[in-house]
Scaffold this motif. Structure first.
Motif, mmCIF file in Angstrom:
data_model
loop_
_atom_site.group_PDB
_atom_site.id
_atom_site.type_symbol
_atom_site.label_atom_id
_atom_site.label_comp_id
_atom_site.label_asym_id
_atom_site.label_seq_id
_atom_site.Cartn_x
_atom_site.Cartn_y
_atom_site.Cartn_z
ATOM 1 N N MET A 1 22.807 -6.332 23.695
ATOM 2 C CA MET A 1 21.682 -5.489 23.291
ATOM 3 C C MET A 1 20.597 -6.345 22.644
ATOM 4 O O MET A 1 20.884 -7.230 21.836
ATOM 5 N N SER A 2 19.352 -6.127 23.011
ATOM 6 C CA SER A 2 18.266 -6.918 22.453
ATOM 7 C C SER A 2 18.064 -6.585 20.980
ATOM 8 O O SER A 2 18.366 -5.483 20.522
ATOM 9 N N LYS A 3 17.529 -7.555 20.253
ATOM 10 C CA LYS A 3 17.305 -7.395 18.824
ATOM 11 C C LYS A 3 15.817 -7.588 18.520
ATOM 12 O O LYS A 3 15.183 -8.505 19.044
ATOM 13 N N THR A 4 15.308 -6.718 17.673
ATOM 14 C CA THR A 4 13.895 -6.760 17.315
ATOM 15 C C THR A 4 13.750 -6.969 15.821
ATOM 16 O O THR A 4 14.376 -6.272 15.018
ATOM 17 N N LEU A 5 12.926 -7.936 15.449
ATOM 18 C CA LEU A 5 12.661 -8.241 14.047
ATOM 19 C C LEU A 5 11.356 -7.574 13.628
ATOM 20 O O LEU A 5 10.322 -7.771 14.267
ATOM 21 N N VAL A 6 11.404 -6.787 12.567
ATOM 22 C CA VAL A 6 10.228 -6.049 12.100
ATOM 23 C C VAL A 6 9.780 -6.589 10.748
ATOM 24 O O VAL A 6 10.596 -6.717 9.820
ATOM 25 N N TRP A 7 8.491 -6.893 10.656
ATOM 26 C CA TRP A 7 7.912 -7.327 9.385
ATOM 27 C C TRP A 7 7.772 -6.121 8.464
ATOM 28 O O TRP A 7 7.203 -5.104 8.830
ATOM 29 N N VAL A 8 8.312 -6.224 7.249
ATOM 30 C CA VAL A 8 8.214 -5.146 6.269
ATOM 31 C C VAL A 8 6.967 -5.345 5.415
ATOM 32 O O VAL A 8 6.845 -6.346 4.694
ATOM 33 N N GLU A 9 6.053 -4.405 5.508
ATOM 34 C CA GLU A 9 4.834 -4.440 4.709
ATOM 35 C C GLU A 9 5.161 -3.885 3.325
ATOM 36 O O GLU A 9 5.625 -2.742 3.189
ATOM 37 N N HIS A 10 4.905 -4.683 2.282
ATOM 38 C CA HIS A 10 5.269 -4.247 0.928
ATOM 39 C C HIS A 10 4.421 -4.980 -0.109
ATOM 40 O O HIS A 10 3.658 -5.898 0.212
ATOM 41 N N ASN A 72 2.752 -19.674 5.301
ATOM 42 C CA ASN A 72 4.135 -19.780 4.824
ATOM 43 C C ASN A 72 5.065 -18.812 5.542
ATOM 44 O O ASN A 72 6.219 -19.131 5.817
ATOM 45 N N VAL A 73 4.548 -17.619 5.832
ATOM 46 C CA VAL A 73 5.384 -16.574 6.427
ATOM 47 C C VAL A 73 5.686 -16.840 7.900
ATOM 48 O O VAL A 73 6.812 -16.618 8.363
ATOM 49 N N ALA A 74 4.707 -17.296 8.658
ATOM 50 C CA ALA A 74 4.891 -17.472 10.102
ATOM 51 C C ALA A 74 6.049 -18.416 10.446
ATOM 52 O O ALA A 74 6.864 -18.093 11.316
ATOM 53 N N PRO A 75 6.178 -19.600 9.798
ATOM 54 C CA PRO A 75 7.328 -20.465 10.106
ATOM 55 C C PRO A 75 8.667 -19.798 9.816
ATOM 56 O O PRO A 75 9.650 -20.027 10.524
ATOM 57 N N LEU A 76 8.707 -18.971 8.780
ATOM 58 C CA LEU A 76 9.940 -18.248 8.461
ATOM 59 C C LEU A 76 10.315 -17.302 9.599
ATOM 60 O O LEU A 76 11.479 -17.241 10.018
ATOM 61 N N ILE A 77 9.330 -16.563 10.094
ATOM 62 C CA ILE A 77 9.580 -15.627 11.200
ATOM 63 C C ILE A 77 10.036 -16.373 12.440
ATOM 64 O O ILE A 77 11.011 -15.983 13.098
ATOM 65 N N VAL A 78 9.354 -17.471 12.737
ATOM 66 C CA VAL A 78 9.708 -18.260 13.932
ATOM 67 C C VAL A 78 11.136 -18.789 13.823
ATOM 68 O O VAL A 78 11.870 -18.850 14.819
ATOM 69 N N SER A 79 11.556 -19.142 12.612
ATOM 70 C CA SER A 79 12.919 -19.659 12.425
ATOM 71 C C SER A 79 13.981 -18.614 12.745
ATOM 72 O O SER A 79 15.138 -18.955 13.008
ATOM 73 N N LEU A 80 13.591 -17.316 12.721
ATOM 74 C CA LEU A 80 14.534 -16.233 13.011
ATOM 75 C C LEU A 80 14.484 -15.777 14.467
ATOM 76 O O LEU A 80 15.327 -14.973 14.889
ATOM 77 N N MET A 81 13.521 -16.275 15.215
ATOM 78 C CA MET A 81 13.315 -15.752 16.562
ATOM 79 C C MET A 81 14.314 -16.255 17.592
ATOM 80 O O MET A 81 14.411 -15.692 18.681
ATOM 81 N N SER A 138 4.491 -7.621 29.468
ATOM 82 C CA SER A 138 4.611 -9.021 29.091
ATOM 83 C C SER A 138 5.615 -9.727 29.999
ATOM 84 O O SER A 138 6.638 -9.151 30.371
ATOM 85 N N SER A 139 5.310 -10.979 30.327
ATOM 86 C CA SER A 139 6.239 -11.787 31.118
ATOM 87 C C SER A 139 6.837 -12.916 30.280
ATOM 88 O O SER A 139 7.541 -13.778 30.806
ATOM 89 N N ASP A 140 6.546 -12.888 28.965
ATOM 90 C CA ASP A 140 7.056 -13.931 28.078
ATOM 91 C C ASP A 140 8.521 -13.683 27.707
ATOM 92 O O ASP A 140 8.985 -12.539 27.694
ATOM 93 N N ALA A 141 9.204 -14.749 27.360
ATOM 94 C CA ALA A 141 10.616 -14.640 26.974
ATOM 95 C C ALA A 141 10.770 -13.904 25.647
ATOM 96 O O ALA A 141 11.733 -13.168 25.433
ATOM 97 N N LYS A 142 9.818 -14.099 24.745
ATOM 98 C CA LYS A 142 9.826 -13.427 23.446
ATOM 99 C C LYS A 142 8.600 -12.523 23.342
ATOM 100 O O LYS A 142 7.518 -12.870 23.804
ATOM 101 N N LEU A 143 8.779 -11.375 22.713
ATOM 102 C CA LEU A 143 7.676 -10.444 22.514
ATOM 103 C C LEU A 143 7.136 -10.556 21.097
ATOM 104 O O LEU A 143 7.897 -10.695 20.148
ATOM 105 N N VAL A 144 5.817 -10.494 20.977
ATOM 106 C CA VAL A 144 5.151 -10.363 19.676
ATOM 107 C C VAL A 144 4.215 -9.171 19.800
ATOM 108 O O VAL A 144 3.292 -9.170 20.613
ATOM 109 N N VAL A 145 4.482 -8.141 18.986
ATOM 110 C CA VAL A 145 3.803 -6.850 19.155
ATOM 111 C C VAL A 145 3.296 -6.341 17.809
ATOM 112 O O VAL A 145 3.996 -6.451 16.800
ATOM 113 N N THR A 146 2.085 -5.784 17.795
ATOM 114 C CA THR A 146 1.638 -5.027 16.629
ATOM 115 C C THR A 146 1.559 -3.556 17.013
ATOM 116 O O THR A 146 1.290 -3.223 18.166
ATOM 117 N N VAL A 147 1.798 -2.694 16.033
ATOM 118 C CA VAL A 147 1.955 -1.257 16.283
ATOM 119 C C VAL A 147 0.866 -0.469 15.563
ATOM 120 O O VAL A 147 0.675 -0.636 14.345
#
Length: 310
Positions: A1-10, A72-81, A138-147
């Motif tokens: 099952m695919s996994k999606t990482l969601v940024w928590v706005e807080h 600072n945040v973007a490298p952290l997200i990429v490390s989880l992708m 999208s034809s990319d291996a990873k998705l980056v989406v804003t909602v």
């Protein structure tokens, strides 16, 4: 099952409503994991774990993430992708800042402000100021989406029982630093979360008149105050009041447009409102084409009368 990482706005204390809409969208892509990155934000992680439909919460608690600096945040997200198939962020100021940098680091194309999920990699999104809806795949291996938050129902904030996993910080990249922020304070509801919004346009002449006409009505209704771009550009109110394509996208239960002609740019930000009320003396104003209730009248007479009867 695919996994999606969601940024928590807080704000390091509580979760913003925009996150709940992003969770609803992400749930249509697979298992939902949340990322809480901040400083002294354990309470946020606890609240995130309670959101219905969430499988896991990744917690990165570090001073480097206190103000969500994208460098600072973007490298952290990429490390989880490596362990996630998609990254989803609400289309807030922070989300729009973070997602493009994540997409660039992953070397993929971002899919912006989606309105619906049509398939594993297929979405609809607005174009031409919302006058056309594009179906994109999208034809990319990873998705980056804003909602776009107004397009998705909010996930239930309680009822979940996700596990919380502390993750290693990627630290301060040293590329930027937080200096200060001037946050407008108001006792009225937040514009993007309000159930009722009263907005004024350029016809209000100046800032004092705007305040005298719009604020009392908003207070009587328990409403947030918005404005057209023309009113903001004229200096009647600050930028954070602006509703529209280049302002805030809203979809309240009731939207009252006073002295707003209804330019495409403004309509793109509020046309999803459940009930639209327009007051304008120009019977040919475009706002009347989408208004549920229209009053052709001089606002300087109609608004005080309406306020007085509430």
């Amino acid at each position: 099952m695919s996994k999606t990482l969601v940024w928590v706005e807080h704000d390091n204390a509580s979760i913003k409503d925009a996150t709940l809409s992003a969770v609803s969208a992400a749930s249509q892509l697979g298992e939902v994991h949340l990322l809480v990155a901040g400083s002294d934000c354990a309470a946020v992680a606890d609240a995130a774990a309670g959101i219905a439909g969430v499988g896991k919460v990744h917690l990165a608690d570090d001073a480097a993430y206190a103000n969500a600096l994208v460098e600072n945040v973007a490298p952290l997200i990429v490390s989880l992708m490596d362990s996630h198939d998609a990254f989803v962020a609400p289309a807030t100021s922070n989300g729009k800042n973070i997602a493009p940098r994540v997409a660039a680091l992953l070397d993929v194309a971002q899919v912006s402000e989606i309105l619906s999920v049509e398939g594993p990699k297929t979405f609809t999104r607005p174009t031409y100021a919302g006058n056309a809806i594009a179906v994109v795949e999208s034809s990319d291996a990873k998705l980056v989406v804003t909602v776009r938050g107004t397009a998705f129902a909010k996930a239930e904030a309680t009822g979940g029982s996700a596990s919380i996993e502390a993750i290693t910080s990627t630290g301060d990249a040293g590329l930027s630093s937080f200096v200060s922020a001037e946050i407008a304070k108001s006792e009225r509801p937040e514009l993007t979360a309000a159930k009722i919004i009263v907005s004024g346009g350029r016809a209000l002449r100046d800032g004092d008149t705007f305040e005298a006409m719009i604020f009392p009505l908003a207070d009587k209704l328990g409403a947030a105050v918005g404005a057209s771009r023309a009113a903001v550009d004229a200096g009647y109110v600050p930028n954070d009041y602006q509703v529209g394509q280049t302002g805030k996208i809203v979809a309240p239960e009731v939207y009252v447009a006073i002295g707003i002609s209804g330019a495409i740019q403004h309509l793109a930000g509020m046309k999803d409102s459940k009930t639209i009320v327009a007051i304008n003396k120009d019977e040919d104003a475009p706002i009347f084409q989408i208004a549920d209730i229209g009053l052709i009248a001089d606002l300087f007479n109609a608004v005080p009368e309406l306020t007085g009867k509430l």
